[in-house]
Design an enzyme around this catalytic site. Structure first.
Site, PDB file in Angstrom:
ATOM      1  N   CYS A  79       0.907  -0.981   0.142  1.00 24.39           N
ATOM      2  CA  CYS A  79       0.042  -0.016   0.175  1.00 24.39           C
ATOM      3  C   CYS A  79       0.447   1.645  -0.050  1.00 24.39           C
ATOM      4  CB  CYS A  79      -1.162  -0.161   1.164  1.00 24.39           C
ATOM      5  SG  CYS A  79      -2.499   1.394   0.897  1.00 24.39           S
ATOM      6  N   HIS A 185      -3.360  -4.998  -0.528  1.00 17.59           N
ATOM      7  CA  HIS A 185      -3.594  -5.245   0.796  1.00 17.59           C
ATOM      8  C   HIS A 185      -3.357  -6.562   0.760  1.00 17.59           C
ATOM      9  CE1 HIS A 185      -2.961  -1.238   3.388  1.00 17.59           C
ATOM     10  NE2 HIS A 185      -3.554  -0.959   2.497  1.00 17.59           N
ATOM     11  N   GLU A 187      -2.820  -8.677   2.838  1.00 20.77           N
ATOM     12  CA  GLU A 187      -3.050  -9.255   4.395  1.00 20.77           C
ATOM     13  C   GLU A 187      -4.248  -9.397   4.882  1.00 20.77           C
ATOM     14  OE1 GLU A 187      -1.707  -4.998   5.290  1.00 20.77           O
ATOM     15  OE2 GLU A 187      -1.860  -6.176   3.850  1.00 20.77           O
TER      16      GLU A 187
END
Length: 205
Positions: A79, A185, A187
């Site tokens: 990001c 992202h 994650e």
């Protein structure tokens, strides 16, 4: 071991949780020696470019990152961490990035029609340009990733590995040799994101 750079602006909880879930050894650190001894590096980031870049400078770690990148160690920016890999950002002024990838970070608002919301938040389909990239080892055309951003990379066609369409083509995964970056992202991108983190963990110098 993967060193996650701690400079005060990263979304460390989700990222460390994902790596732990995958059984990947990782350490959140701002220690030079730990970074030098790591097998790979992750540069996370959320917030404003100028503030994040200043905080990274304040740690004294930029020369360390420069050395490790030049040495060939794999680096992944996520990001805002990805955006800092580029040469410049035009977020509230003009700011110099780390310069590992050619291109600029520009506001989405200048290139989108008024009916599209900024920040761009949500799941978007990945369109793959270079399937041979090691981070796409377990990723397929049409997989979805989760984005949250108001700025995006431009003037960087040679480094774009995969992108998503949000009226404009938003570079989702970029790469220059051993330097990788995801605007989305991983994650927060469910199984697809975990697969990409697994693939990064398998990248070697």
């Amino acid at each position: 071991m993967t060193a996650i750079i701690n400079y005060g602006v990263g979304n460390l909880f989700s990222l460390t949780g994902s790596l732990k879930h995958l059984g990947i050894e990782a350490e959140v650190t701002a220690d030079r020696e730990t970074i030098e001894n790591a097998d790979r590096i992750i540069l996370p980031g959320v917030g404003a470019f100028a503030d994040a870049k200043q905080k990274l400078e304040d740690t004294g770690l930029i020369p360390v990152l420069n050395e490790q990148v030049a040495y060939g160690k794999p680096l992944l920016g996520i990001c805002l961490g990805m955006q800092m890999l580029f040469e410049k950002s035009y977020e509230y002024g003009e700011h110099t990035g780390l310069g590992y990838i050619e291109g600029d970070i520009c506001p989405l608002t200048e290139d989108l029609p008024n009916n599209l919301k900024v920040p761009h938040i949500g799941w978007n389909r990945l369109i793959i340009k270079d399937k041979s990239n090691p981070l796409l080892k377990y990723t397929s055309e049409g997989d979805y990733a989760y984005y949250v951003h108001s700025y995006y990379a431009k003037n960087c066609e040679e480094s774009v590995v995969a992108y998503s369409e949000y009226y404009v083509n938003v570079p989702g995964l970029v790469c220059n040799k051993n330097v990788f970056g995801t605007q989305f992202h991983p994650e927060k991108s469910g199984k697809i994101g975990l697969k990409m983190l697994t693939a990064f963990n398998e990248v070697t110098k």
